[in-house]
Write a protein that holds these residues in place. Structure first.
Motif, PDB file in Angstrom:
ATOM      1  N   GLY A  43       0.814  -1.207   0.000  1.00  0.00           N
ATOM      2  CA  GLY A  43       0.000   0.000   0.000  1.00  0.00           C
ATOM      3  C   GLY A  43       0.848   1.257   0.000  1.00  0.00           C
ATOM      4  N   TYR A  44       0.146   2.387  -0.056  1.00  0.00           N
ATOM      5  CA  TYR A  44       0.776   3.695   0.051  1.00  0.00           C
ATOM      6  C   TYR A  44       0.928   4.063   1.526  1.00  0.00           C
ATOM      7  N   ASP A  45       1.666   5.169   1.769  1.00  0.00           N
ATOM      8  CA  ASP A  45       1.879   5.654   3.124  1.00  0.00           C
ATOM      9  C   ASP A  45       1.789   7.178   3.112  1.00  0.00           C
ATOM     10  N   PRO A  46       1.304   7.803   4.176  1.00  0.00           N
ATOM     11  CA  PRO A  46       1.251   9.271   4.201  1.00  0.00           C
ATOM     12  C   PRO A  46       2.609   9.931   3.986  1.00  0.00           C
ATOM     13  N   TYR A  47       3.687   9.220   4.326  1.00  0.00           N
ATOM     14  CA  TYR A  47       5.024   9.821   4.283  1.00  0.00           C
ATOM     15  C   TYR A  47       5.897   9.290   3.150  1.00  0.00           C
ATOM     16  N   ASP A  48       5.311   8.675   2.131  1.00  0.00           N
ATOM     17  CA  ASP A  48       6.126   8.019   1.103  1.00  0.00           C
ATOM     18  C   ASP A  48       6.472   8.910  -0.088  1.00  0.00           C
ATOM     19  N   MET A  49       6.353  10.220   0.059  1.00  0.00           N
ATOM     20  CA  MET A  49       6.610  11.134  -1.047  1.00  0.00           C
ATOM     21  C   MET A  49       8.014  10.960  -1.630  1.00  0.00           C
ATOM     22  N   LEU A  50       8.988  10.655  -0.790  1.00  0.00           N
ATOM     23  CA  LEU A  50      10.363  10.561  -1.269  1.00  0.00           C
ATOM     24  C   LEU A  50      10.644   9.236  -1.974  1.00  0.00           C
ATOM     25  N   ASN A  51       9.618   8.396  -2.134  1.00  0.00           N
ATOM     26  CA  ASN A  51       9.741   7.230  -3.019  1.00  0.00           C
ATOM     27  C   ASN A  51       9.527   7.618  -4.479  1.00  0.00           C
ATOM     28  N   CYS A  52       9.276   8.885  -4.717  1.00  0.00           N
ATOM     29  CA  CYS A  52       9.175   9.404  -6.085  1.00  0.00           C
ATOM     30  C   CYS A  52      10.491   9.145  -6.820  1.00  0.00           C
ATOM     31  N   PRO A  53      10.434   8.703  -8.091  1.00  0.00           N
ATOM     32  CA  PRO A  53      11.670   8.429  -8.837  1.00  0.00           C
ATOM     33  C   PRO A  53      12.607   9.625  -8.945  1.00  0.00           C
ATOM     34  N   PHE A 140      10.561   4.126   3.198  1.00  0.00           N
ATOM     35  CA  PHE A 140      10.689   5.420   2.533  1.00  0.00           C
ATOM     36  C   PHE A 140      11.701   6.268   3.299  1.00  0.00           C
ATOM     37  N   ALA A 141      12.312   7.197   2.586  1.00  0.00           N
ATOM     38  CA  ALA A 141      13.227   8.136   3.230  1.00  0.00           C
ATOM     39  C   ALA A 141      12.428   9.163   4.026  1.00  0.00           C
ATOM     40  N   TRP A 142      13.067   9.738   5.005  1.00  0.00           N
ATOM     41  CA  TRP A 142      12.401  10.716   5.867  1.00  0.00           C
ATOM     42  C   TRP A 142      13.256  11.978   5.954  1.00  0.00           C
ATOM     43  N   ALA A 143      12.654  13.120   5.655  1.00  0.00           N
ATOM     44  CA  ALA A 143      13.366  14.396   5.698  1.00  0.00           C
ATOM     45  C   ALA A 143      12.697  15.327   6.697  1.00  0.00           C
ATOM     46  N   SER A 144      13.493  15.935   7.548  1.00  0.00           N
ATOM     47  CA  SER A 144      13.009  16.944   8.489  1.00  0.00           C
ATOM     48  C   SER A 144      14.069  18.050   8.555  1.00  0.00           C
TER      49      SER A 144
END
Length: 411
Positions: A43-53, A140-144
Motif C-alpha cells: 500500500g501507500y503511506d502518508p510519508y512516502d513522497m520521497l519514493n518518487c523516482p 521510505f526516506a524521511w526528511a526533516s
C-alpha cells in the motif's frame, strides 16, 4: 493478566464471539482482511513522497520536507502520476503478524498458516543491514529540518512493532525461528541505540544516528526486552526494561499525561498529546505484565494515565480528538490505538474494554468504506479517503483483532 491463552505450540480453542457489538466488529474485521489480502499486503503511506523516482534533494534541503508534508495532508492521491508505487512496509507487516496471530487464536479451525509464514519470512528477509542485531525501518526516506534518513534506516519504533508481532507469532506457533529473530532484535536495542541514564532511570534513543529522548519510543524498546525476558529469564534484560519504565513513569504529569519527548540539553519537554499516550500506556501495561512487577506505583501510573486518555482525548461517543486541544481532524491512528489500549486495560478496569468497543463501533460507522478499508482522516467539512496500508489498515486490523481476542479471553 495474560493476552494469549498459552505460549505452547498446541492450539487452544477460543470461546465463541457473541453479542451485537462483537458481531459488528467481527464483520468489519472480515471486510478489512479481505481488502488487505486483495492488496497483497502492499500500500501507500502518508510519508512516502520521497519514493518518487525524482530525487527531490537535488532541489535543496527544503523541497523534500515541504513535499512530504503537502502530500501527507492532501486529500487527492497524486502518487500514481508521480511514479510512487504501493510497497511492503515493515511496520505494517509487523502489525499484520499480530493481527493474523490473533485471528488464529480466535478461530483455530481457520487456516492462516500461509499468511503468517509469508509475513514472517518477509520480515526475516528484509531486515535493515549493517547493525548489531535484527532491526527494521520504514520503506521510505524521511526528511526533516534536523535530519535526513534513507529508506529502511532502522528505528526502535519500527523494530518494536515488528518485535511485538514476532512475539505474538511465537506465542501462537512456538516457532523457534521467530523467537530467535526476536531475541536478536534485543542486540540492536542494547548495542546500537544510544541511551541516556539519569537518576530516574534510562531512555533509549529513537534511532542509532542520534542521542535523543522520546518517551513512547523508548518504552517500545523496553517492551521487547521485557517480552524476551519472560521467556529467557535474562536478568540484564529485566534490569534495563525496568529502568526504562522507571524513567517514563517519573516523567508523568500530575494530570496523568506524558509529553512526547525531552531535550536533555535544555531539559524542556515537547508537548504533543495524541495517540502516543496510548502507546505509553500499552507499553507500561505489557512491561509490568511480562516482568511480573507488583509495585503499585506502576498500576497507579496506568490508572491515572488511562483516565486522562479516556476523559481528555476521547468523546463519550468514541471519537478521538486529534492533538489536544485541537479536535479536528479525526485521525484513524488515534482511533486504532484507542481500541488497542483500552482493550488491554480492560484487565485493570472492565469499563475500559467497554469503551474500546465504543471507539471501534464509532470508527466502523464513520470511517470504514464499503470496500472494507478505513479512511485516513475525517475533518469537520470533508473526509480524506486515501487508503494507507500502514497508517490505517494494518493498525485497524491489529486493533479489531486485539479487541475481539481480549473480549473472548474474559469469557
Amino acid at each position: 493478566m495474560i493476552l494469549h491463552p498459552t505460549t505452547e505450540t498446541t492450539a487452544v480453542a477460543a470461546p465463541a464471539i457473541s453479542g451485537p457489538a462483537s458481531s459488528a466488529v467481527s464483520s468489519a474485521l472480515a471486510r478489512l482482511r479481505k481488502y488487505i489480502e486483495r492488496e497483497q499486503f502492499k500500500g501507500y503511506d502518508p510519508y512516502d513522497m520521497l519514493n518518487c523516482p525524482i530525487d527531490l534533494r537535488r532541489f535543496g534541503k527544503w523541497l523534500p520536507i515541504l513535499a512530504t508534508q503537502f502530500q501527507k495532508r492532501c486529500p487527492l492521491n497524486f502518487r500514481p502520476w508521480l511514479g510512487i508505487k504501493k510497497e511492503y512496509n515493515p511496520k505494517a507487516l509487523g502489525l499484520l503478524l499480530t493481527a493474523y496471530s490473533n485471528l488464529a487464536w480466535l478461530d483455530p479451525q481457520a487456516n492462516f498458516e500461509n499468511r503468517l509464514a509469508f509475513l514472517f519470512d518477509w520480515l526475516q528477509a528484509n531486515m535493515s543491514k549493517g547493525f548489531s542485531g535484527a532491526c527494521w525501518g520504514y520503506n521510505f526516506a524521511w526528511a526533516s529540518p534536523q535530519k535526513y534518513l534513507p529508506r529502511f534506516a532502522p528505528s526502535v519504533v519500527v523494530t518494536g512493532i515488528v518485535g511485538k508481532g514476532l512475539f505474538d507469532y511465537f506465542a501462537l506457533s512456538g516457532n523457534p525461528s521467530a523467537f530467535e529473530l526476536l531475541r536478536n532484535s534485543c542486540q540492536f536495542i542494547l548495542r546500537d541505540l544510544p541511551r541516556t541514564r539519569t537518576r530516574e532511570g534510562i531512555i533509549f534513543s529513537y534511532t542509532p544516528f542520534a542521542k535523543d529522548g522520546c518517551f513512547n519510543a523508548s518504552l517500545l524498546g523496553a517492551e521487547i526486552l521485557a517480552k524476551v525476558y519472560s521467556v529467557t529469564g535474562e536478568t540484564k534484560l529485566k534490569e534495563l526494561a525496568r529502568a526504562a519504565l522507571d524513567f517514563v513513569v517519573a516523567h508523568q504529569k500530575e494530570d496523568g499525561r506524558w509529553n512526547y519527548s525531552i531535550d536533555f540539553q535544555t531539559g524542556r519537554e515537547r508537548a504533543q498529546i495524541d495517540f502516543h499516550q496510548g502507546y505509553v500506556l500499552e507499553s507500561i501495561y505489557e512491561i509490568i505484565r511480562h516482568l511480573n512487577l507488583s509495585d503499585r506505583r506502576y498500576l497507579e501510573s496506568i490508572r491515572k494515565g488511562a483516565e486522562f486518555y479516556r476523559r481528555q482525548q476521547f468523546f463519550a461517543t468514541g471519537q478521538a480528538k486529534w492533538r489536544l486541544p485541537r479536535v479536528w481532524p479525526v485521525d484513524i491512528h488515534n482511533q486504532a490505538q484507542g481500541v488497542i489500549t483500552f482493550s488491554k486495560l480492560g484487565e485493570i478496569d472492565p469499563r475500559y474494554r467497554t469503551f474500546a468497543k465504543t471507539i471501534a463501533l464509532w470508527t466502523i460507522e464513520h470511517m470504514q468504506d464499503a470496500a472494507g478499508f478505513f479512511y485516513y482522516r475525517r475533518s469537520r467539512f470533508f473526509t480524506n479517503k486515501i487508503s494507507y496500508l500502514r497508517w490505517s489498515q494494518a493498525w485497524m486490523m491489529a486493533a479489531l483483532s486485539v479487541l475481539l481476542l481480549q473480549d473472548t479471553s474474559r469469557s
